[in-house]
Design a protein around this motif. Sequence first.
Motif, PDB file in Angstrom:
ATOM      1  N   GLY A  85     -19.753  -1.425   9.394  1.00  0.00           N
ATOM      2  CA  GLY A  85     -18.654  -0.608   8.902  1.00  0.00           C
ATOM      3  C   GLY A  85     -17.296  -1.048   9.408  1.00  0.00           C
ATOM      4  O   GLY A  85     -16.270  -0.533   8.951  1.00  0.00           O
ATOM      5  N   VAL A  86     -17.295  -1.997  10.332  1.00  0.00           N
ATOM      6  CA  VAL A  86     -16.046  -2.555  10.854  1.00  0.00           C
ATOM      7  C   VAL A  86     -15.702  -3.867  10.153  1.00  0.00           C
ATOM      8  O   VAL A  86     -14.548  -4.105   9.787  1.00  0.00           O
ATOM      9  CB  VAL A  86     -16.158  -2.796  12.376  1.00  0.00           C
ATOM     10  CG1 VAL A  86     -14.941  -3.540  12.897  1.00  0.00           C
ATOM     11  CG2 VAL A  86     -16.337  -1.473  13.113  1.00  0.00           C
ATOM     12  N   LEU A  87     -16.688  -4.726   9.920  1.00  0.00           N
ATOM     13  CA  LEU A  87     -16.422  -6.115   9.553  1.00  0.00           C
ATOM     14  C   LEU A  87     -15.691  -6.257   8.227  1.00  0.00           C
ATOM     15  O   LEU A  87     -14.638  -6.900   8.150  1.00  0.00           O
ATOM     16  CB  LEU A  87     -17.731  -6.914   9.523  1.00  0.00           C
ATOM     17  CG  LEU A  87     -18.510  -6.999  10.840  1.00  0.00           C
ATOM     18  CD1 LEU A  87     -19.695  -7.934  10.694  1.00  0.00           C
ATOM     19  CD2 LEU A  87     -17.606  -7.462  11.979  1.00  0.00           C
ATOM     20  N   LEU A  88     -16.241  -5.678   7.152  1.00  0.00           N
ATOM     21  CA  LEU A  88     -15.609  -5.870   5.847  1.00  0.00           C
ATOM     22  C   LEU A  88     -14.261  -5.163   5.729  1.00  0.00           C
ATOM     23  O   LEU A  88     -13.264  -5.801   5.361  1.00  0.00           O
ATOM     24  CB  LEU A  88     -16.560  -5.427   4.729  1.00  0.00           C
ATOM     25  CG  LEU A  88     -15.974  -5.511   3.317  1.00  0.00           C
ATOM     26  CD1 LEU A  88     -15.616  -6.947   2.961  1.00  0.00           C
ATOM     27  CD2 LEU A  88     -16.948  -4.930   2.291  1.00  0.00           C
ATOM     28  N   PRO A  89     -14.167  -3.855   6.008  1.00  0.00           N
ATOM     29  CA  PRO A  89     -12.865  -3.209   5.818  1.00  0.00           C
ATOM     30  C   PRO A  89     -11.774  -3.742   6.733  1.00  0.00           C
ATOM     31  O   PRO A  89     -10.632  -3.903   6.313  1.00  0.00           O
ATOM     32  CB  PRO A  89     -13.153  -1.725   6.091  1.00  0.00           C
ATOM     33  CG  PRO A  89     -14.436  -1.690   6.832  1.00  0.00           C
ATOM     34  CD  PRO A  89     -15.210  -2.879   6.365  1.00  0.00           C
ATOM     35  N   LEU A  90     -12.117  -4.054   7.989  1.00  0.00           N
ATOM     36  CA  LEU A  90     -11.082  -4.519   8.902  1.00  0.00           C
ATOM     37  C   LEU A  90     -10.692  -5.969   8.619  1.00  0.00           C
ATOM     38  O   LEU A  90      -9.535  -6.358   8.799  1.00  0.00           O
ATOM     39  CB  LEU A  90     -11.527  -4.356  10.349  1.00  0.00           C
ATOM     40  CG  LEU A  90     -10.427  -4.493  11.404  1.00  0.00           C
ATOM     41  CD1 LEU A  90      -9.209  -3.633  11.063  1.00  0.00           C
ATOM     42  CD2 LEU A  90     -10.956  -4.109  12.783  1.00  0.00           C
ATOM     43  N   SER A  91     -11.644  -6.780   8.168  1.00  0.00           N
ATOM     44  CA  SER A  91     -11.285  -8.137   7.734  1.00  0.00           C
ATOM     45  C   SER A  91     -10.353  -8.082   6.539  1.00  0.00           C
ATOM     46  O   SER A  91      -9.409  -8.880   6.425  1.00  0.00           O
ATOM     47  CB  SER A  91     -12.548  -8.928   7.376  1.00  0.00           C
ATOM     48  OG  SER A  91     -13.352  -9.162   8.518  1.00  0.00           O
ATOM     49  N   THR A  92     -10.592  -7.133   5.635  1.00  0.00           N
ATOM     50  CA  THR A  92      -9.716  -6.948   4.481  1.00  0.00           C
ATOM     51  C   THR A  92      -8.318  -6.544   4.934  1.00  0.00           C
ATOM     52  O   THR A  92      -7.302  -7.063   4.439  1.00  0.00           O
ATOM     53  CB  THR A  92     -10.289  -5.876   3.540  1.00  0.00           C
ATOM     54  OG1 THR A  92     -11.581  -6.287   3.088  1.00  0.00           O
ATOM     55  CG2 THR A  92      -9.384  -5.659   2.335  1.00  0.00           C
ATOM     56  N   THR A  93      -8.247  -5.615   5.879  1.00  0.00           N
ATOM     57  CA  THR A  93      -6.952  -5.206   6.422  1.00  0.00           C
ATOM     58  C   THR A  93      -6.236  -6.386   7.069  1.00  0.00           C
ATOM     59  O   THR A  93      -5.050  -6.630   6.820  1.00  0.00           O
ATOM     60  CB  THR A  93      -7.154  -4.094   7.471  1.00  0.00           C
ATOM     61  OG1 THR A  93      -7.717  -2.952   6.836  1.00  0.00           O
ATOM     62  CG2 THR A  93      -5.834  -3.711   8.126  1.00  0.00           C
ATOM     63  N   TYR A  94      -6.948  -7.109   7.891  1.00  0.00           N
ATOM     64  CA  TYR A  94      -6.364  -8.216   8.647  1.00  0.00           C
ATOM     65  C   TYR A  94      -5.805  -9.281   7.712  1.00  0.00           C
ATOM     66  O   TYR A  94      -4.656  -9.718   7.852  1.00  0.00           O
ATOM     67  CB  TYR A  94      -7.432  -8.818   9.573  1.00  0.00           C
ATOM     68  CG  TYR A  94      -6.919  -9.862  10.537  1.00  0.00           C
ATOM     69  CD1 TYR A  94      -6.693  -9.556  11.866  1.00  0.00           C
ATOM     70  CD2 TYR A  94      -6.675 -11.166  10.120  1.00  0.00           C
ATOM     71  CE1 TYR A  94      -6.226 -10.512  12.760  1.00  0.00           C
ATOM     72  CE2 TYR A  94      -6.206 -12.128  10.995  1.00  0.00           C
ATOM     73  CZ  TYR A  94      -5.986 -11.801  12.320  1.00  0.00           C
ATOM     74  OH  TYR A  94      -5.517 -12.747  13.193  1.00  0.00           O
ATOM     75  N   ILE A  95      -6.589  -9.701   6.754  1.00  0.00           N
ATOM     76  CA  ILE A  95      -6.147 -10.805   5.907  1.00  0.00           C
ATOM     77  C   ILE A  95      -5.019 -10.381   4.989  1.00  0.00           C
ATOM     78  O   ILE A  95      -4.148 -11.178   4.631  1.00  0.00           O
ATOM     79  CB  ILE A  95      -7.326 -11.398   5.110  1.00  0.00           C
ATOM     80  CG1 ILE A  95      -6.989 -12.832   4.694  1.00  0.00           C
ATOM     81  CG2 ILE A  95      -7.687 -10.538   3.907  1.00  0.00           C
ATOM     82  CD1 ILE A  95      -8.190 -13.637   4.258  1.00  0.00           C
ATOM     83  N   ASN A  96      -4.966  -9.111   4.603  1.00  0.00           N
ATOM     84  CA  ASN A  96      -3.862  -8.631   3.784  1.00  0.00           C
ATOM     85  C   ASN A  96      -2.567  -8.554   4.578  1.00  0.00           C
ATOM     86  O   ASN A  96      -1.480  -8.588   3.985  1.00  0.00           O
ATOM     87  CB  ASN A  96      -4.200  -7.274   3.172  1.00  0.00           C
ATOM     88  CG  ASN A  96      -4.881  -7.410   1.829  1.00  0.00           C
ATOM     89  OD1 ASN A  96      -4.237  -7.560   0.802  1.00  0.00           O
ATOM     90  ND2 ASN A  96      -6.216  -7.376   1.838  1.00  0.00           N
TER      91      ASN A  96
END
Length: 456
Positions: free
Chosen positions: A127-138
């Motif tokens: 629950g951390v990896l996908l949403p936070l990677s999306t936040t980070y890269i954006n």
Amino acid sequence: MHDEFIDVHEELSNAPVGPMHVKLGILLALLTLFDGYDTFNPAYVIHYVRGPWSLSLQQAGMLVSSGLVGFLLGAAVHGTIADRCGRRVTLLAGLWITTIFSVLTAVAGHSFAAFCTLRVLTGLGLGVLLPLSTTYINELAPRRIANTFALWGVALGWAAGGAAAGIVGVFVTPRTGWQGLYWVGSLSFLLIPFVHRYLPESPKFVLLRGRDEQVKAILSKLRPDRAAAYRDRRVARHADMARTPVLALLTTPYRRQSIAICAASFFSLFCIFGLSGWIPTLMQARGETFAASFAFGALMQVMSFVGGLVCGHLVDRSNCPRQWLGVWWTVGGFSVLALVFFHTHWTNLALSAAAGFCIIGGQFVLNNFTAASYETQMRATAVGMELAVGRLGAILGPFIGGALQQAFGGSNLMLTAIAVAAAGAAACVMFATKSKTDHEPRRDSADEPMAGVARG
């Protein structure tokens, strides 16, 4: 006077894609690869355990959904943690949790209850990896190619992981049993030292904490051609957000947008996990071989990246994310509905590919649209809540799919329900705008620096 200050948002938005962007994109793609791989594993576990564990179709659906319960919890709380403690440390914690419980699932998940419990705990990390990677890269993506860059950096990894789960399911599990899926998944431990060594904190998060020298250091790596200019300039300070981020999602400027995005995510993920969770079993029931039925799941993941990339490119060129998402989910819904009426091998193949292209591909773009619609102070929280609410749909998709098959003795009603949910996602996303007193959301629209205010 303005030239004396560094506008961090403009520096990031107007940056050319350089070696540092590429390195971070690859690192985030590897992170989300393990997320996508682990998320779709249970669809292949069903084949091995349904008989030995005497599972009903509803229980088999719960087997798929159990990890999504943990994902929901992890996605719901990680955003607040990441907005307070930082993106980097939260991503590392999620990777550690995912790795540890992947090993424990292979070692100790030998009953329905034990497997589901361990999947819930694994989901806390996922629950951390996908949403936070999306936040980070954006927060790093240049504005002109925001969706395309984020899709190459995050969606590619997630789709490749989902496809890898199918490949491991076909070629490894016949020799190792279902446990092989999780032994392969535990190879994520190899990624931990690289994330620790090479992943910097998000420059926008560092900016909010007033660490100006660290901001300059990160910008210098992203834009080495401007490193000398950064040394002699001060960083423009941005206004702090006084509201509680979670509550801010439901305040007047964002309420309609937040509800519409979360509803679209709910319906989209209902489709994705309802279909992905049952597609191997469904195709075997239609006479496909063991290997071919597992390959359908891998095909959907491969096509999802292509679909997301095409949709993201169209969004970047037209700046019409809601309209293109509506088209994608509508076409995807018709593709799933057509599976009710066409049963040949080639139509199964083409329609499954179209469903992955449109429905899962659209979800990737929705994640980017969410990240681009909120300010830095609340971005991780917004993406986390979008995917947390969406995971309610993801949990219900496989479970309701199993219940409908058990109640009606076939898959037609399940496929119809998924098609209707795709239409629901298309309808909901059209309402995803800020209030009429504000403008259409665009990347960092509210992240403008306070004029003439800087930190020394």
